[in-house]
Scaffold this motif. Structure first.
Motif, PDB file in Angstrom:
ATOM      1  N   ARG A  54       0.814  -1.217   0.000  1.00 57.46           N
ATOM      2  CA  ARG A  54       0.000   0.000   0.000  1.00 57.46           C
ATOM      3  C   ARG A  54       0.847   1.266   0.000  1.00 57.46           C
ATOM      4  NH1 ARG A  54      -2.777  -3.094   3.912  1.00 57.46           N
ATOM      5  NH2 ARG A  54      -1.812  -1.872   5.531  1.00 57.46           N
ATOM      6  N   ASN A  56       3.070   3.095  -1.959  1.00 55.40           N
ATOM      7  CA  ASN A  56       3.744   3.424  -3.203  1.00 55.40           C
ATOM      8  C   ASN A  56       3.283   4.810  -3.645  1.00 55.40           C
ATOM      9  OD1 ASN A  56       1.405   3.213  -5.006  1.00 55.40           O
ATOM     10  ND2 ASN A  56       1.540   1.012  -4.647  1.00 55.40           N
ATOM     11  N   LYS A  57       3.955   5.375  -4.612  1.00 58.04           N
ATOM     12  CA  LYS A  57       3.722   6.762  -5.025  1.00 58.04           C
ATOM     13  C   LYS A  57       2.280   7.010  -5.465  1.00 58.04           C
ATOM     14  CE  LYS A  57       5.782  10.367  -7.853  1.00 58.04           C
ATOM     15  NZ  LYS A  57       6.875  10.721  -8.754  1.00 58.04           N
ATOM     16  N   GLU A  58       1.723   6.090  -6.237  1.00 67.02           N
ATOM     17  CA  GLU A  58       0.365   6.277  -6.753  1.00 67.02           C
ATOM     18  C   GLU A  58      -0.670   6.262  -5.634  1.00 67.02           C
ATOM     19  OE1 GLU A  58       2.489   3.921  -8.095  1.00 67.02           O
ATOM     20  OE2 GLU A  58       3.096   5.193  -9.770  1.00 67.02           O
ATOM     21  N   ILE A  59      -0.569   5.295  -4.731  1.00 60.55           N
ATOM     22  CA  ILE A  59      -1.552   5.170  -3.652  1.00 60.55           C
ATOM     23  C   ILE A  59      -1.445   6.333  -2.680  1.00 60.55           C
ATOM     24  CG2 ILE A  59      -2.192   3.779  -1.643  1.00 60.55           C
ATOM     25  CD1 ILE A  59      -1.638   1.308  -3.363  1.00 60.55           C
ATOM     26  N   GLY A  61      -0.219   9.313  -3.351  1.00 57.57           N
ATOM     27  CA  GLY A  61      -0.683  10.494  -4.076  1.00 57.57           C
ATOM     28  C   GLY A  61      -2.202  10.557  -4.136  1.00 57.57           C
ATOM     29  N   ALA A  62      -2.841   9.413  -4.388  1.00 60.88           N
ATOM     30  CA  ALA A  62      -4.308   9.361  -4.430  1.00 60.88           C
ATOM     31  C   ALA A  62      -4.899   9.685  -3.063  1.00 60.88           C
ATOM     32  CB  ALA A  62      -4.770   7.990  -4.901  1.00 60.88           C
ATOM     33  N   HIS A  63      -4.249   9.217  -2.006  1.00 61.99           N
ATOM     34  CA  HIS A  63      -4.718   9.514  -0.649  1.00 61.99           C
ATOM     35  C   HIS A  63      -4.720  11.017  -0.390  1.00 61.99           C
ATOM     36  CE1 HIS A  63      -5.001   9.583   3.721  1.00 61.99           C
ATOM     37  NE2 HIS A  63      -3.914  10.330   3.717  1.00 61.99           N
ATOM     38  N   GLU A  65      -4.664  13.419  -2.582  1.00 63.35           N
ATOM     39  CA  GLU A  65      -5.607  14.095  -3.476  1.00 63.35           C
ATOM     40  C   GLU A  65      -7.023  14.020  -2.895  1.00 63.35           C
ATOM     41  OE1 GLU A  65      -7.343  13.583  -7.973  1.00 63.35           O
ATOM     42  OE2 GLU A  65      -5.250  13.017  -7.590  1.00 63.35           O
TER      43      GLU A  65
END
Length: 119
Positions: A54, A56-59, A61-63, A65
């Motif tokens: 859980r 990682n950069k994408e997760i 970043g989504a959090h 956002e």
């Protein structure tokens, strides 16, 4: 290194260098290991597999956002006392943790991960 490997390694070092010890079964005891970890507080236990996946950069970043959108929607940007941080320390979602790995604090990569989130 796992706890067992560290205990075995401690015994081997003492044995090779002729250092007196009270280890039995050709390895250091759990009590010795806990004392070792207290004396070396830059060593920590491993990160669970679930947490590792859980983080990682994408997760992340989504959090943030989603957090930003929520703060906007609820108009909380200027009200810090209404924003709380919650730490999941002490909350267990799984009980099965077969092998713990010890690593230096701040170490970016863990070469073994567990399936349960015990610590």
């Amino acid at each position: 290194m796992t706890r067992s490997q560290i205990c075995l390694f401690a015994f081997q070092i003492c044995d090779e260098r002729g250092i007196s010890h009270c280890f039995s079964n050709n390895k250091a005891s759990k009590d010795w290991l806990y004392g070792f970890m207290r004396r070396n507080n830059d060593i920590v236990e491993n990160l669970s597999y679930g947490r590792l996946m859980r983080f990682n950069k994408e997760i992340v970043g989504a959090h943030f956002e989603l957090l930003g959108k929520t703060l906007d929607k609820m108009n909380l940007h200027n009200q810090p006392p209404l924003i709380y941080n919650v730490d999941d320390t002490g909350l267990q979602s799984a009980y099965n943790c077969s092998q713990l790995v010890l690593v230096e604090k701040g170490f970016k990569r863990v070469h073994a991960a567990t399936h349960g989130e015990k610590r």
